[in-house]
Design an enzyme around this catalytic site. Structure first.
Site, PDB file in Angstrom:
ATOM      1  N   LEU A  31       0.834  -1.207   0.000  1.00 57.98           N
ATOM      2  CA  LEU A  31       0.000   0.000   0.000  1.00 57.98           C
ATOM      3  C   LEU A  31       0.865   1.251   0.000  1.00 57.98           C
ATOM      4  CD1 LEU A  31      -2.648  -1.044   2.655  1.00 57.98           C
ATOM      5  CD2 LEU A  31      -3.040  -0.779   0.235  1.00 57.98           C
ATOM      6  N   GLY A  32       2.055   1.132   0.537  1.00 61.49           N
ATOM      7  CA  GLY A  32       2.920   2.300   0.590  1.00 61.49           C
ATOM      8  C   GLY A  32       4.144   1.988   1.405  1.00 61.49           C
ATOM      9  N   GLY A  87       6.670   3.754   4.291  1.00 64.16           N
ATOM     10  CA  GLY A  87       6.870   4.895   5.172  1.00 64.16           C
ATOM     11  C   GLY A  87       8.257   4.850   5.766  1.00 64.16           C
ATOM     12  N   GLY A 107       8.908   1.363   7.342  1.00 63.31           N
ATOM     13  CA  GLY A 107       8.835   0.125   6.579  1.00 63.31           C
ATOM     14  C   GLY A 107       7.604   0.122   5.699  1.00 63.31           C
ATOM     15  N   VAL A 136       3.968  -1.059   4.022  1.00 64.83           N
ATOM     16  CA  VAL A 136       2.639  -1.433   4.501  1.00 64.83           C
ATOM     17  C   VAL A 136       1.965  -2.266   3.423  1.00 64.83           C
ATOM     18  CG1 VAL A 136       0.466  -0.563   5.372  1.00 64.83           C
ATOM     19  CG2 VAL A 136       2.526   0.781   5.666  1.00 64.83           C
ATOM     20  N   LYS A 187       1.924  -3.490   8.714  1.00 63.47           N
ATOM     21  CA  LYS A 187       3.137  -2.687   8.593  1.00 63.47           C
ATOM     22  C   LYS A 187       4.322  -3.528   9.050  1.00 63.47           C
ATOM     23  CE  LYS A 187       2.717   1.650   9.718  1.00 63.47           C
ATOM     24  NZ  LYS A 187       3.065   2.683   8.762  1.00 63.47           N
ATOM     25  N   ASP A 195       5.921  12.977  13.110  1.00 64.95           N
ATOM     26  CA  ASP A 195       5.895  12.920  11.647  1.00 64.95           C
ATOM     27  C   ASP A 195       4.481  13.167  11.101  1.00 64.95           C
ATOM     28  OD1 ASP A 195       6.950  12.723   9.154  1.00 64.95           O
ATOM     29  OD2 ASP A 195       7.120  10.535   9.135  1.00 64.95           O
TER      30      ASP A 195
END
Ligand SMILES: *[C@@H]1O[C@H](CO)[C@@H](O)[C@H](O)[C@H]1NC(C)=O
Ligand SMILES: *[C@@H]1O[C@H](CO)[C@@H](O)[C@H](O)[C@H]1NC(C)=O
Ligand SMILES: *[C@@H]1O[C@H](CO)[C@@H](O)[C@H](O)[C@H]1NC(C)=O
Ligand SMILES: *[C@@H]1O[C@H](CO)[C@@H](O)[C@H](O)[C@H]1NC(C)=O
Ligand SMILES: *[C@@H]1O[C@H](CO)[C@@H](O)[C@H](O)[C@H]1NC(C)=O
Ligand SMILES: *[C@@H]1O[C@H](CO)[C@@H](O)[C@H](O)[C@H]1NC(C)=O
Ligand SMILES: *[C@@H]1O[C@H](CO)[C@@H](O)[C@H](O)[C@H]1NC(C)=O
Ligand SMILES: *[C@@H]1O[C@H](CO)[C@@H](O)[C@H](O)[C@H]1NC(C)=O
Ligand SMILES: *[C@@H]1O[C@H](CO)[C@@H](O)[C@H](O)[C@H]1NC(C)=O
Length: 801
Positions: free
Chosen positions: A522-523, A525, A528, A530, A545, A640
């Protein structure tokens, strides 16, 4: 003894004869048009009618010592019964006949001249179809009755189950009378599995684990449908697929066009999809729930627990219980000690007669009547011992869950589950030698010769009796009401317990399976990648995650952090559902946010949210951060905050993610760090200045995000036409000073006062000097319009980038 062996030989010969008859009568009887007068016999030709393909047959089959009427899938070795008429009636003898009578009734004629109706229909013909459906027709060939409308434990390809409809498992592989489990088709297009004789409640369902129970009712009636190529789906009133239930082994179920699919709620409570190819053995294609056996609630009866024995589920009695029927272990267990009086005194109530015994690795899925956080296991055990209502307690993740008798849905599994400890209240041996009735014996009334005294005693006894029964009745009523209230509370989760208990420990293999081998990313970050996944048990979507670059720390510390995160509950925070800590592997499991990130929403350019929507989102984020800073148990600095870390759920509520993780990277947050933290464009200037970081760093990041939400553009945008617009924060300040705020939101109808208010708040938040920035509490109050906003000074002379 001789007679015994003689009769055994007799039975053997009879069986041989039957087998012989069975073989010789295998020639098929044409069954496309069964006319009135057609007759079947259990033991003599013809015993059944076949479909034209020869794959299905309708007629008598052997059941126990007699015969039953049903439909089966023909196979060289073993026939598979897929439907049984009057399944709970006793088997009929070999003298029975099955007839579509001349009066057009469809009956089994039993030996004593009695009739058993199979179908209530005036039929003029019947047919065994190739689909496995037995149908009755009227004169104009309209279908007036079909076996597909009265399913027992099986659905065949082409068959559907309407909402409200049920399948009921069979007793065993050889006995097709009603068994112990049921499948219920719900209004919302999902099906769920329950033990028989339970209501349709969450606590009894073993598939899925979080059923909706119709809070998204499908208009026009949903139904379950197994198509001819083995796909199990739910459809709505206009035959559109609304949910696909195809199980975990999709892909590897390719059969020929002759393959017959069958979905059966098996006697062990597992709903399995099978493929039958002509001439080869039936193959399992899929199943619900994923794991065999112990996942099935009620597989083992009361007071016993389920565990795997040679890969097969098996039942064992809990401590202090013995099998009701040692030969039928699934039937459950009974107490092997007698119950002593419970005086209900706190502390020592049951102590003289009871001990607490401990069992490890227990999973217990029934609802508790009481639950509370307790620091030590011993407290939990003692609390149960002192509580007259408590017969057992589960200590799970620091929660003590107390239960009364009987115990249901207990299993003992080691792999992949957190080790929970169960305490059972068991009577000790001293007590067994006592007469348990002693303590309940009323004191004998001393008799006197005086008549008056006797009369008085009689009158007072009558009164006392009346009084007592009245008290008892009202006590009972009050108790009932309380229990009801407690039950309702527990169902709605008001004990505040369910949430915390829900933080689950996953095994790595479980998560690997849930994410299909970490396939769909999914992405990525700062912590790490996801991945999207779904829990097999509930089909609930999750985001997993995989943490990298962690500070080296033990599992205990990691768990402590994770539990702290798990304790946060706010509408504007992404929920943590569970975690995995196995060797060096650390994974977190979150609820899945179907509408992606705020970044995608406001920078995506597809369809930007309108002004009111953005105002709401800005406030949502502020409330989420406020909760982290001031309202949760230990303040959490996010470190963040940026649009990519704010996710949108299905109702477009903004939720903050990744909070609490900074601590996993840097255990001591008040320290000064030089490491790269946060994301360029959002980090407060103090990050570069070796000064301690406080919650005000988050306020700065929030200010930047607020500006971006207002303007739907990034803080730094190189591709703009005018150079002074590159940096959003300085451009905004210029517009604010020049009273030209409308430039920020061109071609949009906005409330000028609200816009100005928000811009002023944002400018306060991005002040270089942390002390000048407001707290999140004042940010929320200012955004809500509760407090006024002063004119902000210029945020900086050289805005940090
Ligand atoms: C089938 O099971 C039912 C219920 O368990 C039982 O009553 C019946 O006797 C069994 N029939 C045979 C033939 O074993
Ligand atoms: C046929 O069914 C019986 C009883 O269920 C079983 O014991 C036997 O193994 C089966 N045979 C085959 C070839 O499947
Ligand atoms: C079948 O009927 C015959 C004749 O009526 C009778 O003698 C026999 O006992 C019956 N068999 C069974 C199994 O009932
Ligand atoms: C036969 O059944 C069909 C479908 O149920 C119905 O439409 C038709 O009217 C019936 N015909 C007769 C003669 O009953
Ligand atoms: C069953 O459903 C699948 C997926 O919708 C479809 O590809 C297939 O053609 C269907 N089979 C039949 C016989 O309708
Ligand atoms: C069934 O679902 C389809 C697609 O989701 C939808 O277009 C249709 O309106 C639904 N029909 C009914 C009766 O709800
Ligand atoms: C099944 O497939 C074979 C070859 O793929 C074809 O010849 C045959 O006609 C098909 N049968 C049916 C019933 O569709
Ligand atoms: C009761 O069960 C326990 C263990 O489950 C056993 O040790 C004890 O002997 C049993 N007592 C009786 C009377 O069966
Ligand atoms: C039974 O329990 C009581 C209270 O715990 C204890 O005093 C007594 O010694 C126990 N008896 C036996 C035989 O264990």
């Amino acid at each position: 003894m001789n007679t015994l062996s003689a009769s055994a030989i007799g039975i053997f010969l009879l069986l041989l004869f039957l087998c012989y008859v069975g073989r010789t009568t295998e020639t098929q009887v044409p069954a496309t048009n069964i006319t009135p007068g057609s007759l079947l016999h259990p033991a003599t030709y013809p015993t059944h009618w076949s479909s034209s393909s020869g794959q299905f047959a309708f007629g008598f089959y052997k059941q126990g010592s007699g015969y039953a009427v049903g439909i089966w899938l023909v196979d060289a070795k073993n026939n598979t019964v897929v439907w049984t008429a009057n399944r709970d009636d006793p088997p009929v003898t070999s003298n029975a006949t099955l007839q579509l009578t001349a009066q057009s009734k469809f009956v089994v004629q039993t030996e004593q001249g009695k009739q058993k109706l199979i179908a209530k229909a005036i039929a003029s013909s019947a047919s065994m179809l190739d689909s496995g459906n037995f149908v009755l027709y009227n004169q104009t060939k309209g279908v007036i009755w079909q076996s597909f409308d009265y399913p027992t434990d099986t659905m065949l390809g082409g068959q559907s189950l309407p909402s409200g409809g049920q399948l009921l498992s069979s007793s065993s592989d050889t006995n097709h009378s009603s068994g112990r489990f049921r499948l219920k088709m719900q209004d919302d297009g999902e099906f769920s599995l329950y033990p028989e004789f339970t209501t349709d409640t969450r606590r009894d369902a073993y598939w899925p684990s979080d059923i909706y129970l119709g809070d998204k009712i499908v208009k026009g009636k949903a139904y379950l449908y197994l198509n001819k190529t083995g796909l199990l789906v739910s459809k709505n009133g206009s035959n559109s697929v609304i949910s696909s239930h195809y199980g975990p082994y999709s892909g590897d179920s390719v059969g020929s066009n002759q393959t017959i699919y069958r979905a059966t709620l098996d006697p062990d409570g597992v709903f399995r999809l099978y493929a039958h190819d002509k001439g080869s053995e039936s193959k399992k294609v899929s199943q619900w729930p994923w794991d065999d056996g112990c996942e099935v609630k009620g597989y083992c009866g009361f007071n016993s627990y389920c565990t795997f024995n040679d890969d097969k589920p098996d039942c064992y009695c809990l401590e202090g219980f013995d099998f009701i029927e040692p030969d039928q272990r699934t039937l459950g267990c009974k107490r092997n000690f007698s119950i002593a009086e419970c005086r209900g005194e706190k502390g020592s109530a049951a102590a003289p007669y009871y001990n607490m015994v401990t069992m490890l690795d227990i999973q217990w899925e029934d609802h508790a009547y009481f639950g509370a956080y307790m620091e030590h296991q011993e407290e939990c055990s003692d609390s149960c011992l002192a509580d007259c209502n408590c017969w057992g307690a589960l200590y799970e993740n620091g929660n003590c869950l107390k239960q009364g008798m009987p115990f249901r849905y207990v299993s003992r599994r080691v792999e992949g589950f957190s080790a929970n400890t169960m305490f059972l209240k068991v009577g000790n041996i001293t007590h067994k030698n006592r007469n348990p009735n002693d303590v309940f014996m009323p004191l004998p009334i001393r008799s006197t010769s005086n008549k008056a005294v006797v009369t008085i005693i009689v009158i007072t006894s009558v009164f006392t009796l009346l009084l007592c029964s009245m008290i008892a009745i009202s006590c009972h009523l009050i108790y009932k009401i309380r229990v009801l209230r407690l039950q309702r509370q527990m169902e709605t989760g008001n004990l505040g317990l369910n949430e915390e208990v829900a933080l689950r420990r996953f095994s790595y293999s479980e998560l690997k399976r849930a994410t299909n081998g970490f396939k769909q990313e999914l992405g990525k970050g700062s912590f790490g990648a996801v991945y999207k996944g779904s829990l097999y048990k509930s089909r609930r979507s999750i985001a997993v995650k995989r943490l990298e670059k962690l500070v080296e720390e033990g599992e205990r510390e990691f768990q402590a952090e994770v539990r702290a995160i798990g304790k946060t509950h706010h509408r504007n925070l992404v929920r943590l559902l569970g975690f995995c800590a196995e060797g060096p592997k650390r994974l977190l499991v979150y609820e899945y946010m179907s509408n992606g990130s705020l970044g995608k929403l406001i920078f995506g350019g597809e369809k930007r949210p309108d002004w009111d929507e953005r105002v709401r989102i800005a406030l949502d984020i502020a409330r989420g951060i406020l909760y982290l800073h001031e309202e949760c148990e230990a303040p959490i600095i996010h470190c963040d905050i940026k649009p990519q870390n704010i996710l949108m759920d299905e109702f477009w509520t903004a939720k903050i993610s990744d909070f609490g993780l900074a601590k996993l990277l840097m255990p001591d947050q008040t320290r000064t760090f030089t490491g790269i933290r946060g994301t360029r464009g959002y980090v407060a200037p103090e990050w570069h200045k070796n000064t301690p970081i406080s919650v005000k760093a988050d306020v700065y990041s929030y200010g930047v995000v607020l500006l971006e939400v207002i303007c739907c553009r990034r803080n730094i945008e190189i591709s703009v036409s005018v150079p002074e617009e590159i940096l959003l924060s300085s451009w905004t300040y210029n517009c604010f000073v020049a009273k030209e705020l409308h430039k920020l939101v061109p071609r949009e109808i906005v409330d000028k006062n609200v816009l100005e208010n928000m811009v002023k708040v944002a400018l306060w938040c991005i002040q270089d000097e942390p002390a000048l920035r407001p707290t999140m509490k004042s940010v929320v109050l200012m955004l809500e319009g509760v407090t006024d906003v002063a004119i902000p000074p210029c945020p900086t002379t050289s805005i940090s980038m």
